[in-house]
Design a protein around this motif. Structure first.
Motif, mmCIF file in Angstrom:
data_model
loop_
_atom_site.group_PDB
_atom_site.id
_atom_site.type_symbol
_atom_site.label_atom_id
_atom_site.label_comp_id
_atom_site.label_asym_id
_atom_site.label_seq_id
_atom_site.Cartn_x
_atom_site.Cartn_y
_atom_site.Cartn_z
ATOM 1 N N ALA A 20 22.290 -17.905 0.705
ATOM 2 C CA ALA A 20 21.963 -17.847 -0.718
ATOM 3 C C ALA A 20 22.221 -19.205 -1.377
ATOM 4 O O ALA A 20 21.476 -19.633 -2.261
ATOM 5 C CB ALA A 20 22.779 -16.760 -1.408
ATOM 6 N N ASP A 21 23.275 -19.885 -0.930
ATOM 7 C CA ASP A 21 23.589 -21.206 -1.462
ATOM 8 C C ASP A 21 22.498 -22.202 -1.090
ATOM 9 O O ASP A 21 22.098 -23.045 -1.891
ATOM 10 C CB ASP A 21 24.945 -21.665 -0.931
ATOM 11 C CG ASP A 21 25.478 -22.878 -1.685
ATOM 12 O OD1 ASP A 21 24.938 -23.189 -2.760
ATOM 13 O OD2 ASP A 21 26.424 -23.516 -1.191
ATOM 14 N N ASP A 31 19.357 -21.440 -0.490
ATOM 15 C CA ASP A 31 18.171 -21.104 -1.291
ATOM 16 C C ASP A 31 18.292 -21.681 -2.695
ATOM 17 O O ASP A 31 17.317 -22.228 -3.241
ATOM 18 C CB ASP A 31 18.001 -19.581 -1.363
ATOM 19 C CG ASP A 31 17.613 -18.978 -0.021
ATOM 20 O OD1 ASP A 31 17.065 -19.720 0.823
ATOM 21 O OD2 ASP A 31 17.849 -17.772 0.185
ATOM 22 N N ALA A 32 19.478 -21.556 -3.291
ATOM 23 C CA ALA A 32 19.667 -22.045 -4.655
ATOM 24 C C ALA A 32 19.582 -23.569 -4.716
ATOM 25 O O ALA A 32 18.946 -24.132 -5.617
ATOM 26 C CB ALA A 32 21.022 -21.572 -5.189
ATOM 27 N N ARG A 33 20.216 -24.234 -3.747
ATOM 28 C CA ARG A 33 20.234 -25.689 -3.754
ATOM 29 C C ARG A 33 18.854 -26.294 -3.463
ATOM 30 O O ARG A 33 18.541 -27.388 -3.919
ATOM 31 C CB ARG A 33 21.236 -26.197 -2.719
ATOM 32 C CG ARG A 33 22.681 -26.032 -3.141
ATOM 33 C CD ARG A 33 23.084 -27.087 -4.130
ATOM 34 N NE ARG A 33 24.513 -27.054 -4.449
ATOM 35 C CZ ARG A 33 25.118 -27.954 -5.217
ATOM 36 N NH1 ARG A 33 24.418 -28.932 -5.751
ATOM 37 N NH2 ARG A 33 26.407 -27.842 -5.457
ATOM 38 N N ALA A 89 15.919 -24.950 -4.239
ATOM 39 C CA ALA A 89 14.866 -24.494 -5.148
ATOM 40 C C ALA A 89 14.479 -25.648 -6.076
ATOM 41 O O ALA A 89 15.339 -26.385 -6.564
ATOM 42 C CB ALA A 89 15.360 -23.297 -5.951
#
Length: 874
Positions: free
Chosen positions: A258-259, A261-263, A265
Motif C-alpha cells: 500500500a505504501d 502504491d501511494a508513493r 501514484a
C-alpha cells in the motif's frame, strides 16, 4: 563366521542434540543415513529450498526426523559379507564373465603375479565399495570392440542374500560403503605429507558431514542471493535530496504494498502542477509573460460572459415559461376556435372565425378606421355604408353579419386567446437566440474546447433551441450541460492565476527556492510512477533476500562445530590415540620411535600429529621413517580408525605389506589373521611369502582349535590368478601352497583332466589350449611345492624363518636319486608354463596322453614317497 543382524539399541543423548537442530538439517541427516552418502548437487538444491521454506515457516509436511537410536553409540548395522564377484566384464584384461568367489571363508587371499588380473579385481572392488582413493578402470585394450565395464557382487546382509550390480558412474550401494579398503592411496590419506594420522569416529564423521552439508547449502543460498541483482534504476542525482529519493533509499523487505502504491501514484493534477512549475522556473521574460496572462484572463472572462448569457437564455426557467405560454395560447385559441365554430356555423363560407379569417378581419378593421371611414368605429353599418373589402353597399343581412362578427372578435374568449398569443410572441422575443456557428466556435477555442465537444455541443444546443421554439411539453426539450465549459473556464483561469501568482512570487528568492524544491518533489514523484514496477520488484527482491538471510542463519555451523569438538575430546584425544599405539605394537612397530598428539583443525576436525620421540629438530616424521615404517604407521592409523566403530565390517587389503621386511611382514600377517576371527578379511598380494605366512599362521590357529576341540575361528581360502594369452583373471582355487599335495594331485588328475578330455572330444581347440596351459601351470606349481612339503617333509620352507626338525628330519633319508630325477624332469619340462614365453616360438602344449601320464606318475610318486619306510623300519 555365521551372519547375525544386530538390533538397534536404546536412545542416545546424541539423539536429543540432533532433534534440536534445524528441521531441514534433520532431513538432510535422515537422507544421508538412508543413502549412506552425502547429497549430490541436485539434492543440495532441494535442501536449500527446504531451508528457505523452514525460515519462512512453510514446508512443515516435507521435513524428516531421525528415529531414536539412528546414530546412538550402541547402534549396530546388519552384518555384511561379500560372497562373490560375478559377471566381470570390460575390466582391464580380465576375461569376460570372470568370477571371484569368497564363500564362507573368513580370510581370503588372492595371489597373482604381475599381469594376472589382481589389480583389475582390486580396482573393481574399490570402485564398487566407494573407496576414497580409486584408480581408473580401463577396458580391455586387446579387444577390437571393448565392452563397457560392469560386474555383479553377491553379498549377505543381515543374513539375507542380495545382489548388487555395478557400472562406472553408478551410485555406490549403501551396504558396500561399509567395506573398508586399505592400499597405498589409503596409506597416504592416513599418514601423508602433513605428517598426521587423521581420524574421525563415526559420530564425529557424521557431524562433520553435516557441517559440510551446511557449508554447501550456504554456498547455494549465497549463489541465489548473487542471482538476485537489483533492477531498480538509480534516482537522478538532481532528485537525491527529495523525500521520494530518501524513501527509495530506505526500501526494505517490510515495505508495504500500500505504501508503494501511494508513493508511486502521480495524478494528472500533479503532472499539471509539475509542468506549470517547470514553465514558471524556466520563464525568461517574466513581465512579458505576466502581460500575456492578463490578456488571456480578459479573453477568458469574455468567453465566460458569453457562455453565461447563453446559459441564462437557455435556462430551464426561461424554457419552461415559453413552453407554458405556448401551451396557454394553444389552449385558449382552441377554446376561441370552438366558440367561433358555433357562432359562424351558418356562415356560407368555410373557415370563418379561423386564424386566416381573423387576420383578414383585423386588416379590414385597420383599413376602415384609418382610411375608408376614418375615425368611425368598425364596422360602419350606417345608411349608405359599403363593405371595406368588396366596396359594395351593405344590405341589412350583411350589416347584421358584420355586427355579429365584430361582437365575436370583441368577445372574451377571442380576446383571451389573442392576448395569450401576444404574450407568447413577447416571450419568444425575450427568449434565447441561437448562436451562430462561427461565434460559438471562436469562444470554444478560447476555452480550449476540443473540436468534437465543440461540434456536438452546438448541435445539442440547436436541438434545445428548436424544441423551445415549438414544444408544448417541457419534458421533450433536450437538456444541455454547461459543466464542461464552466470547468474549462475554471481550469484555465486557475492555471493562469496560479502561474501569475507564481511569477509574481519568483521575484522573491525564498519563494523561488521553495518552488524549485516543490518541482524536485514533483519530478521525483513522476520518476517513481514511471518506475513503479521496478520498485515493486525491488521490494520483492528484498523480501527474497530476507528469506535467504533467514535461511543462511539456519546453516550456521557453530553448534555443529561445538558438538564435534566435544565428541573429539571424548572419542579422539584419548581413545583413538590408545587404539593407534596398540595397533602399532601389534603390527611390530614397538621400535618405531614415534609419539602422538591431537590437533584441532577447526569445524570439529581432529588429527593425530606424529613426531619422532626425543628428536632434536623439527624434521617431519615421514622424512625420518623408512618406507616400511611409514606403511606400518599408516596401517596402524587405518586399523585404529576402523576398529573404533566397533562394527565387524569387511576389510580389503591391497598389498598391505608392500616394502615391509620379514619382521613387519610376519606381524602384519598375524594381525590380519587375528582380525579375520571377527570379520571378513580379503587380501590381494603378489608375494608368495604372504601366502606362506598366512597358511602357517592359520595352521597354528587351526591346531589350537583342534586341541581345544572347538571349531577354528578362521577359515582360509586362497585363490591363484593366472593369465593365459591375453586373458587375465583366470582363477585356480587352493593350489598355491596347498597343505595336502596328494589331494591336489588327485584333484588335478580326476577333475581338471576330465574337463580337458571333454574339450578334446568336443574338438574345442581354443578351449582345450587355454585349459591345458592352465593345468600345466598349476602342475608346475604343485611339483615345486612338493619339494618343500613332500621331499623335504616340511623341515624347511621358503618365507619361513624356523627350521622344523622334530619328527621330520629323519624322513630326509628316504630321498634317492630317482626322486630327484623325477622332480628335476617335471620342473624342467613344465617350468616354461609359469614364465614368460617368446611370441615367436611359444612353448608347445603337451598332448593329453603325455600330460595325463605325467600327472598320474607324480600322484603315484607322492603316495609312494609318503608311505616309504626309512631308518630301522626300512
Amino acid at each position: 563366521m555365521p551372519d547375525t543382524t544386530l538390533a538397534v539399541a536404546v536412545a542416545d543423548p546424541f539423539d536429543s542434540w540432533i532433534a534440536a537442530r534445524p528441521r531441514w538439517l534433520q532431513t538432510a541427516a535422515s537422507d544421508m543415513l538412508e543413502k549412506r552418502a552425502l547429497p549430490d548437487a541436485g539434492e543440495i538444491e532441494i535442501l536449500s529450498s527446504l531451508c528457505v521454506e523452514e525460515a519462512g515457516g512453510a514446508g512443515q509436511d516435507k521435513f524428516k526426523t531421525l528415529g531414536a537410536g539412528s546414530l546412538g553409540a550402541a547402534q549396530k548395522r546388519p552384518h555384511l559379507r561379500l560372497m562373490a564377484l560375478n559377471k566381470v566384464n570390460g575390466v582391464n584384461a580380465i576375461s569376460n564373465d570372470a568370477e571371484l568367489e569368497f564363500g564362507d571363508a573368513s580370510l581370503i587371499a588372492i595371489y597373482g603375479q604381475n599381469g594376472t588380473g589382481k589389480s583389475g579385481f582390486s580396482r573393481l572392488l574399490k570402485h564398487a565399495c566407494g573407496s576414497r582413493a580409486k584408480e581408473d578402470i580401463l577396458p580391455n585394450v586387446f579387444m577390437d570392440k571393448p565392452v563397457a565395464p560392469s560386474a555383479s557382487l553377491s553379498v549377505t546382509y543381515g543374513g539375507a542374500e542380495k545382489c548388487v550390480d555395478w557400472t562406472p558412474g553408478g551410485a555406490t550401494s549403501g551396504m558396500l560403503k561399509e567395506v573398508h579398503i586399505f592400499d597405498s592411496h589409503a596409506a597416504a590419506l592416513y599418514f601423508g605429507p602433513k605428517n598426521e594420522a587423521s581420524y574421525e569416529p563415526r559420530r564425529i564423521r557424521f557431524v562433520t558431514s553435516l557441517i559440510k552439508i551446511c557449508e554447501e547449502v550456504a554456498c547455494n543460498l549465497d549463489r541465489r542471493k548473487t542471482a538476485l541483482p537489483s533492477g531498480l534504476p538509480s534516482v537522478p542525482p538532481s532528485l537525491l535530496l527529495t523525500a521520494g529519493a530518501k524513501w527509495v533509499a530506505a526500501l526494505t523487505a517490510t515495505t508495504k504494498d500500500a505504501d508503494v502504491d501511494a508513493r508511486c501514484a502521480f495524478s494528472l493534477e500533479l503532472e499539471s502542477e509539475r509542468l506549470d512549475a517547470e514553465q514558471a522556473i524556466h520563464q525568461k521574460n517574466v513581465p512579458e509573460r505576466l502581460a500575456f496572462i492578463a490578456t488571456s484572463l480578459g479573453t477568458i472572462a469574455t468567453a465566460e460572459k458569453y457562455m453565461s448569457s447563453l446559459k441564462m437564455a437557455f435556462h430551464d426557467s426561461m424554457a419552461l415559461s415559453i413552453v407554458k405560454a405556448r401551451s396557454d395560447a394553444v389552449s385558449k385559441r382552441k377554446t376561441a376556435g370552438d366558440e367561433a365554430d358555433k357562432v359562424f356555423a351558418k356562415a356560407s363560407l368555410e373557415g370563418v372565425g379561423q386564424e386566416t379569417w381573423r387576420s383578414l378581419w383585423e386588416e379590414a378593421r385597420k383599413y376602415s378606421e384609418r382610411s375608408a371611414y376614418n375615425g368611425a368605429a368598425f364596422p360602419v353599418t350606417g345608411e349608405g355604408s359599403k363593405c371595406v373589402l368588396c366596396q359594395q353597399e351593405l344590405d341589412d343581412a350583411a350589416k347584421a353579419r358584420l355586427v355579429s362578427f365584430e361582437a365575436f372578435v370583441k368577445g372574451g374568449l377571442e380576446a383571451a386567446a389573442t392576448k395569450a398569443e401576444t404574450d407568447l410572441r413577447n416571450l419568444l422575443l425575450k427568449g434565447p437566440s441561437m448562436p451562430e456557428v462561427g461565434v460559438w466556435n471562436l469562444q470554444c477555442d478560447v476555452l480550449q474546447v476540443d473540436a468534437t465537444l465543440m461540434d456536438s455541443s452546438h448541435a445539442l444546443l440547436k436541438s434545445r433551441w428548436d424544441a423551445i421554439q415549438s414544444s408544448v411539453d417541457a419534458a421533450s426539450i433536450p437538456q444541455f450541460d454547461w459543466t464542461p465549459f464552466e470547468q474549462k473556464v475554471g481550469a484555465l483561469r486557475g492555471k493562469l492565476e496560479a502561474e501569475q501568482k507564481t511569477l509574481n512570487e519568483l521575484k522573491n528568492d525564498d519563494k523561488r527556492k521553495a518552488l524549485e524544491a516543490r518541482l524536485a518533489e514533483l519530478q521525483c514523484m513522476k520518476w517513481l510512477s514511471e518506475n513503479k514496477q521496478s520498485v515493486v520488484d525491488e521490494v520483492r527482491r528484498r523480501r527474497k533476500l530476507k528469506e535467504i538471510d533467514a535461511a543462511l542463519a539456519l546453516t550456521k555451523t557453530n553448534a555443529l562445530t561445538t558438538k564435534a569438538n566435544e565428541l573429539s575430546e571424548l572419542e579422539v584425544t584419548k581413545d583413538y590415540q590408545e587404539r593407534f599405539l596398540s595397533e602399532l605394537l601389534l603390527l611390530g612397530g614397538k621400535k618405531i620411535q614415534i609419539s602422538t598428539s591431537s590437533k584441532k583443525q577447526g569445524k570439529g576436525k581432529v588429527s593425530i600429529g606424529l613426531s619422532i620421540k626425543s628428536s632434536k629438530s623439527a624434521t617431519e616424521a615421514k622424512r625420518v621413517l623408512s618406507e616400511g615404517e611409514s606403511r606400518v604407521v599408516a596401517l596402524a592409523a587405518f586399523l585404529a580408525d576402523i576398529a573404533g566403530s566397533g562394527e565387524p565390517t569387511p576389510f580389503i587389503f591391497d598389498d598391505p605389506i608392500s616394502s615391509l621386511d620379514q619382521t613387519y611382514e610376519e606381524a602384519v600377517v598375524s594381525r590380519l589373521v587375528e582380525l579375520s576371527k571377527t570379520r571378513q578379511v580379503i587380501v590381494f598380494t603378489h608375494r608368495l611369502s604372504v601366502i606362506a605366512l598366512l597358511e602357517e599362521t592359520v595352521g597354528k590357529v587351526e591346531k589350537q582349535a583342534e586341541a581345544a576341540k572347538v571349531p577354528s575361528p578362521v577359515k582360509l581360502l586362497v585363490h591363484t590368478l593366472h593369465k593365459l594369452g591375453s586373458n587375465a583373471g583366470i582363477v585356480e582355487k587352493s593350489i598355491v601352497k596347498n597343505s595336502n599335495t596328494q589331494k591336489a594331485a588327485n584333484g588335478l588328475r580326476d577333475q581338471e583332466m576330465t574337463r580337458l578330455r571333454k574339450l578334446l572330444e568336443a574338438k574345442d581347440i581354443e578351449g582345450y589350449l587355454v585349459l591345458a596351459k592352465s593345468i600345466c601351470s598349476t602342475f608346475r606349481t604343485l611339483v615345486e611345492n612338493s619339494v618343500e612339503k613332500v621331499l623335504m617333509n616340511g623341515v624347511v620352507a621358503r618365507f619361513r624363518r624356523s627350521v622344523e626338525t622334530k619328527n621330520k628330519i629323519g624322513a630326509l633319508a628316504k630321498i634317492n636319486d630317482q626322486d630327484c630325477a623325477l622332480i628335476e624332469d617335471l620342473m624342467t619340462r613344465y617350468s616354461v608354463f609359469e614364465h614368460s614365453q617368446s611370441n615367436e616360438v611359444p612353448a608347445e602344449t603337451p598332448d593329453y596322453d603325455q600330460l595325463m601320464a605325467d600327472i598320474e606318475k607324480f600322484a603315484m610318486w607322492v603316495g609312494e614317497f609318503s608311505n616309504r619306510k626309512y631308518g630301522p623300519m626300512a
